[in-house]
Design an enzyme around this catalytic site. Sequence first.
Site, short mmCIF file in Angstrom:
data_model
loop_
_atom_site.label_atom_id
_atom_site.label_comp_id
_atom_site.label_asym_id
_atom_site.label_seq_id
_atom_site.Cartn_x
_atom_site.Cartn_y
_atom_site.Cartn_z
N ASP A 228 6.43 9.02 -37.07
CA ASP A 228 7.45 9.53 -38.32
C ASP A 228 6.85 9.89 -39.43
O ASP A 228 6.02 9.40 -40.04
CB ASP A 228 8.75 8.61 -38.42
CG ASP A 228 9.77 8.97 -39.43
OD1 ASP A 228 10.40 9.99 -39.19
OD2 ASP A 228 9.71 8.55 -40.58
N GLU A 280 -8.15 2.48 -25.54
CA GLU A 280 -8.45 1.16 -24.82
C GLU A 280 -7.30 1.02 -23.80
O GLU A 280 -7.61 0.13 -22.76
CB GLU A 280 -8.37 0.12 -25.82
CG GLU A 280 -9.45 0.17 -26.85
CD GLU A 280 -9.23 -0.91 -27.70
OE1 GLU A 280 -8.66 -1.95 -27.52
OE2 GLU A 280 -9.77 -0.68 -29.12
#
Length: 578
Positions: A228, A280
């Site tokens: 956002d 990751e």
Amino acid sequence: MSVDTVPAALAGPLTLVHAADHTPGWWRSAVIYQVYPRSFRDLNGDGVGDLAGITAELPQLAELDVDAVWLSPFYRSPQRDAGYDVSDYCDVDPLFGTLDDFDAMMAEAKRLGLRLIVDLVPNHCSDQHAAFRAALAAPADGPERDMFIFRDGLGESGELPPNNWQSHFGGPAWTRITEPDGTAGQWYLHLFDSSQPDFNWDNDAVHAEFERVLRFWLDRGVSGFRVDVAHALVKAPGLPAWGGRADGNSSDGFPGHEAPMFGQPALHDIYRAWRRILAEYGPDRILCAEANVDPLPRLADWVRPDEMHQAFNFPYLHAGLDPHRMRRVVTESLNALDAVGAPTTWVLSNHDVVRHATRFGYDGPAPRDGDGIGPADPQPNAELGRARAAAATMFMLGLPGGAYLYQGEELGLPDGIDIPDHQRQDPTFGRTGGERLGRDGCRVPLPWRAGEPNNGFGSGADPWLPQPESFGALARDTQAASPSSHLNLYRSMLALRRQLRLGEGSLAWLEDWSTDTSLGYLNGTVAVLMNVGHEPLDLPAGTVLLRSSAAAAMNAPEHQLGSGETVWLEIYIEDTES
């Protein structure tokens, strides 16, 4: 096909803008469906949508043939701004359910082959967040205050705000606090509502907290985050005055790139760090920026190879149905993002703007985004709006890149207009004394089944916002049974888009169709032709794959493109180079 290989059926020049792109990455051509939880489906009967309701209806979205679902905020929140005022980023608000409900929803999405993206709100939190409560209780020079942007006021006794910045929702962007000893104290910054204090991203503790939040949801299986107001986290040193628009868009004398609360260079290091965290978890987790920046080529700054994967294309949303403006935005978007190896995204509606089935129901200017439409305003032509919305969506879904759909647009839903003042909940309405109605109209709960209470949204309390009378005829079950419905047009468009791999395709403008009233392009062997004029246009030779007129029961002759209509036309191209 080369630029020189123009099919006879399309006699006329082509301008190649974008070559086909088969770079790996599901998001590069994905269709992502936005769910606004409080308005999607109410399973517990309290009048507000919930996670269990989303889980129950996910098969409907899988049937629509979208790739992923983006979930607007469902975190713990006082709900002063419909959940964009977060009090706990790692829990579900009881209004929507529990973490167990979230896990059940994740499991159902996985079973259906749908990815799930969640909203992240890192610019600000709720004034009920534990960190902000601690800041209020701390002394002015305490480390707790440094999590946020507190400043002494101006004037003889600090009675004036620290600068002239304005809130997106109207009024000053600063609120003065009362110190623990009862005296008037410092001011804190809130670019949005006063209940939404901005974080201080110059503080390493803020970075660490949001990296923890990212890992929490990644560990639960989400495929990424829509960030956002991604362009607003970092503010310019010294917080200089700004006389331009509160939203940072350009105005006379105030170019958007100079807005001190948006687009600061230090932002990019934040997103590079986040990108490393997502990596990751594998190559298929994504970041999408809600970065409302101009001019359009600046959008590429957010999607360089080591930053965001996508950014919303607001210039396209605001282009309307002006062929020249649409062509310019599409060309600039593809050129800018191709230069950094990023995919484009296209969108026509979301939870912050008047739905495009309503916006396109005006022959003149539609109300400005965020202002909404009330019963005293000029009213749109609903039938015209739905027909144009279908044409605009077909034009958009033929474009290469990714696309975002907003819940209910597949039903051709209009904005809710007859909302009593006492039921309006958007903080914009309150902060402007009703001068701006706000965004409630596009957030009205969905109609699922005609003839049931609240059109199948929920069988208990009345919905948190009233549904328009027209929603009964537009309910999903009614449209599912009608071959010519808006819903079935969406199903056909999305199935063909996937089958023809249009999202991975190319784009060449058809110059003979680039006029004041028409626009056309070639994506592979599919010609996408749109007529926004009042007179029908002759179609070139080819096989009609789909016409947007199905949603509006229009009857143009087979060889013509009707007023306000778009067509996908298969063009057979002889390979002259083999």
